[in-house]
Design a protein around this motif. Structure first.
Motif, PDB file in Angstrom:
ATOM      1  N   PRO A   1       0.804  -1.222   0.000  1.00  0.00           N
ATOM      2  CA  PRO A   1       0.000   0.000   0.000  1.00  0.00           C
ATOM      3  C   PRO A   1       0.836   1.270   0.000  1.00  0.00           C
ATOM      4  O   PRO A   1       0.476   2.251  -0.639  1.00  0.00           O
ATOM      5  N   SER A   2       1.964   1.270   0.721  1.00  0.00           N
ATOM      6  CA  SER A   2       2.793   2.476   0.754  1.00  0.00           C
ATOM      7  C   SER A   2       3.403   2.746  -0.619  1.00  0.00           C
ATOM      8  O   SER A   2       3.566   3.904  -1.008  1.00  0.00           O
ATOM      9  N   ASP A   3       3.746   1.679  -1.330  1.00  0.00           N
ATOM     10  CA  ASP A   3       4.270   1.813  -2.683  1.00  0.00           C
ATOM     11  C   ASP A   3       3.212   2.411  -3.607  1.00  0.00           C
ATOM     12  O   ASP A   3       3.492   3.298  -4.400  1.00  0.00           O
ATOM     13  N   GLU A   4       1.966   1.936  -3.464  1.00  0.00           N
ATOM     14  CA  GLU A   4       0.862   2.466  -4.264  1.00  0.00           C
ATOM     15  C   GLU A   4       0.631   3.936  -3.943  1.00  0.00           C
ATOM     16  O   GLU A   4       0.434   4.752  -4.841  1.00  0.00           O
ATOM     17  N   ALA A   5       0.664   4.278  -2.666  1.00  0.00           N
ATOM     18  CA  ALA A   5       0.447   5.669  -2.253  1.00  0.00           C
ATOM     19  C   ALA A   5       1.533   6.576  -2.823  1.00  0.00           C
ATOM     20  O   ALA A   5       1.254   7.685  -3.294  1.00  0.00           O
ATOM     21  N   ALA A   6       2.774   6.094  -2.793  1.00  0.00           N
ATOM     22  CA  ALA A   6       3.881   6.890  -3.338  1.00  0.00           C
ATOM     23  C   ALA A   6       3.714   7.078  -4.845  1.00  0.00           C
ATOM     24  O   ALA A   6       3.926   8.182  -5.364  1.00  0.00           O
ATOM     25  N   LEU A   7       3.330   6.014  -5.545  1.00  0.00           N
ATOM     26  CA  LEU A   7       3.118   6.128  -6.992  1.00  0.00           C
ATOM     27  C   LEU A   7       1.991   7.105  -7.306  1.00  0.00           C
ATOM     28  O   LEU A   7       2.097   7.916  -8.230  1.00  0.00           O
ATOM     29  N   LEU A   8       0.918   7.038  -6.547  1.00  0.00           N
ATOM     30  CA  LEU A   8      -0.211   7.932  -6.801  1.00  0.00           C
ATOM     31  C   LEU A   8       0.137   9.379  -6.472  1.00  0.00           C
ATOM     32  O   LEU A   8      -0.326  10.298  -7.155  1.00  0.00           O
ATOM     33  N   ALA A   9       0.940   9.592  -5.452  1.00  0.00           N
ATOM     34  CA  ALA A   9       1.385  10.952  -5.144  1.00  0.00           C
ATOM     35  C   ALA A   9       2.221  11.495  -6.301  1.00  0.00           C
ATOM     36  O   ALA A   9       2.058  12.659  -6.704  1.00  0.00           O
TER      37      ALA A   9
ATOM     38  N   ALA B   1       5.466   7.489 -13.247  1.00  0.00           N
ATOM     39  CA  ALA B   1       4.590   6.848 -12.262  1.00  0.00           C
ATOM     40  C   ALA B   1       3.406   6.183 -12.959  1.00  0.00           C
ATOM     41  O   ALA B   1       3.030   5.058 -12.613  1.00  0.00           O
ATOM     42  N   LEU B   2       2.841   6.865 -13.958  1.00  0.00           N
ATOM     43  CA  LEU B   2       1.744   6.271 -14.716  1.00  0.00           C
ATOM     44  C   LEU B   2       2.225   5.014 -15.442  1.00  0.00           C
ATOM     45  O   LEU B   2       1.532   3.995 -15.452  1.00  0.00           O
ATOM     46  N   ALA B   3       3.392   5.080 -16.020  1.00  0.00           N
ATOM     47  CA  ALA B   3       3.938   3.913 -16.725  1.00  0.00           C
ATOM     48  C   ALA B   3       4.133   2.747 -15.767  1.00  0.00           C
ATOM     49  O   ALA B   3       3.832   1.596 -16.114  1.00  0.00           O
ATOM     50  N   LEU B   4       4.622   3.018 -14.561  1.00  0.00           N
ATOM     51  CA  LEU B   4       4.812   1.957 -13.570  1.00  0.00           C
ATOM     52  C   LEU B   4       3.480   1.333 -13.153  1.00  0.00           C
ATOM     53  O   LEU B   4       3.350   0.108 -13.079  1.00  0.00           O
ATOM     54  N   VAL B   5       2.482   2.174 -12.885  1.00  0.00           N
ATOM     55  CA  VAL B   5       1.165   1.668 -12.500  1.00  0.00           C
ATOM     56  C   VAL B   5       0.582   0.857 -13.649  1.00  0.00           C
ATOM     57  O   VAL B   5       0.035  -0.232 -13.439  1.00  0.00           O
ATOM     58  N   TYR B   6       0.732   1.359 -14.858  1.00  0.00           N
ATOM     59  CA  TYR B   6       0.184   0.650 -16.021  1.00  0.00           C
ATOM     60  C   TYR B   6       0.851  -0.714 -16.194  1.00  0.00           C
ATOM     61  O   TYR B   6       0.178  -1.718 -16.398  1.00  0.00           O
ATOM     62  N   ARG B   7       2.167  -0.755 -16.114  1.00  0.00           N
ATOM     63  CA  ARG B   7       2.873  -2.039 -16.253  1.00  0.00           C
ATOM     64  C   ARG B   7       2.465  -3.016 -15.160  1.00  0.00           C
ATOM     65  O   ARG B   7       2.326  -4.204 -15.401  1.00  0.00           O
ATOM     66  N   ARG B   8       2.268  -2.509 -13.986  1.00  0.00           N
ATOM     67  CA  ARG B   8       1.957  -3.359 -12.833  1.00  0.00           C
ATOM     68  C   ARG B   8       0.521  -3.878 -12.864  1.00  0.00           C
ATOM     69  O   ARG B   8       0.271  -5.018 -12.491  1.00  0.00           O
ATOM     70  N   GLU B   9      -0.430  -3.070 -13.301  1.00  0.00           N
ATOM     71  CA  GLU B   9      -1.845  -3.403 -13.130  1.00  0.00           C
ATOM     72  C   GLU B   9      -2.622  -3.682 -14.418  1.00  0.00           C
ATOM     73  O   GLU B   9      -3.666  -4.317 -14.365  1.00  0.00           O
ATOM     74  N   SER B  10      -2.141  -3.239 -15.559  1.00  0.00           N
ATOM     75  CA  SER B  10      -2.956  -3.329 -16.772  1.00  0.00           C
ATOM     76  C   SER B  10      -3.268  -4.763 -17.189  1.00  0.00           C
ATOM     77  O   SER B  10      -4.369  -5.044 -17.670  1.00  0.00           O
ATOM     78  N   GLY B  11      -2.335  -5.671 -16.999  1.00  0.00           N
ATOM     79  CA  GLY B  11      -2.571  -7.050 -17.415  1.00  0.00           C
ATOM     80  C   GLY B  11      -3.741  -7.691 -16.689  1.00  0.00           C
ATOM     81  O   GLY B  11      -4.623  -8.295 -17.309  1.00  0.00           O
ATOM     82  N   SER B  12      -3.773  -7.551 -15.374  1.00  0.00           N
ATOM     83  CA  SER B  12      -4.861  -8.174 -14.616  1.00  0.00           C
ATOM     84  C   SER B  12      -6.190  -7.463 -14.867  1.00  0.00           C
ATOM     85  O   SER B  12      -7.237  -8.112 -14.943  1.00  0.00           O
ATOM     86  N   VAL B  13      -6.167  -6.152 -15.031  1.00  0.00           N
ATOM     87  CA  VAL B  13      -7.405  -5.420 -15.319  1.00  0.00           C
ATOM     88  C   VAL B  13      -7.929  -5.832 -16.694  1.00  0.00           C
ATOM     89  O   VAL B  13      -9.129  -6.069 -16.864  1.00  0.00           O
ATOM     90  N   TYR B  14      -7.039  -5.964 -17.662  1.00  0.00           N
ATOM     91  CA  TYR B  14      -7.457  -6.393 -19.001  1.00  0.00           C
ATOM     92  C   TYR B  14      -8.029  -7.814 -18.973  1.00  0.00           C
ATOM     93  O   TYR B  14      -9.077  -8.082 -19.567  1.00  0.00           O
ATOM     94  N   ARG B  15      -7.344  -8.740 -18.296  1.00  0.00           N
ATOM     95  CA  ARG B  15      -7.847 -10.122 -18.233  1.00  0.00           C
ATOM     96  C   ARG B  15      -9.219 -10.173 -17.576  1.00  0.00           C
ATOM     97  O   ARG B  15     -10.102 -10.910 -18.012  1.00  0.00           O
ATOM     98  N   TYR B  16      -9.408  -9.376 -16.536  1.00  0.00           N
ATOM     99  CA  TYR B  16     -10.715  -9.307 -15.873  1.00  0.00           C
ATOM    100  C   TYR B  16     -11.767  -8.792 -16.860  1.00  0.00           C
ATOM    101  O   TYR B  16     -12.833  -9.385 -17.015  1.00  0.00           O
TER     102      TYR B  16
END
Length: 196
Positions: free
Chosen positions: A17-25, A34-49
């Motif tokens: 959570p602290s990593d997420e908070a830092a990225l969002l800040a 930061a957007l690129a990091l969030v996208y790389r980290r989360e886009s695959g699972s969001v797309y599969r869903y």
């Protein structure tokens, strides 16, 4: 091998959570990396869903794009206490898919309203055995939206009940009830499909 295993879905990676908070800040300050990091980290699972829920690549891609666009417009709208960042993004993608589904339902005649196969075509590339996949996705498409969503989130994406409930916007108990009914319905539908 279970039908969930045959689909080959992978549970989303957890991040601190602290990593997420830092990225969002950083994102709130306009940091493109930061957007690129969030996208790389989360886009695959969001797309599969989104793909598993809609069964349509274009709809899934639109939903993912809208989820990340909303995050970019309001990164501080995410609240870590309500679930993971991945769950937050999946929830936004879910809302986009629901809007697409409602719009499509408005344009379908009453005779076609019960035939969701046209609204959510399956993708036959997910299983080694195309016949089993076709039967499975046909059965999944016959589930109501809430039941389908519960199966996708918990059984296919292997999310926790709490994470899945946060995405669906319901309590964990409601999600468990939906999932139980969905599994019963799927078992019935798949048993009928196996009869000669």
């Amino acid at each position: 091998m279970s039908w969930v295993t045959r689909l080959g879905f992978v549970a989303p990676a957890a991040s601190a959570p602290s990593d997420e908070a830092a990225l969002l800040a950083r994102l709130a300050e306009g940091d493109a990396e930061a957007l690129a990091l969030v996208y790389r980290r989360e886009s695959g699972s969001v797309y599969r869903y989104a793909l598993a829920l809609a069964g349509d690549e274009a709809a899934a891609l639109d939903a993912v794009q809208e989820a990340f666009a909303q995050l970019l417009r309001g990164p501080l709208g995410y609240q870590a206490g309500r679930g993971s960042l991945g769950a937050y993004l999946a929830g936004m993608a879910r809302h986009q898919l629901l809007n697409q589904w409602r719009d499509a339902r408005r344009h379908v005649s009453l005779d076609e309203a019960d035939d969701e196969a046209e609204l959510f075509p399956s993708s036959d590339a997910r299983l080694d055995d195309a016949q089993q996949q076709s039967q499975l996705w046909t059965a999944i498409r016959r589930l109501s939206w809430p039941q389908r969503e519960a199966v996708v989130l918990v059984d296919l994406q292997e999310r926790s009940y709490e994470d899945a409930a946060a995405i669906a916007g319901v309590s964990a108990d409601v999600l468990r009830t939906r999932l139980h009914r969905a599994r019963q319905r799927l078992a019935d539908l798949l048993a009928v499909g196996e009869r000669p």
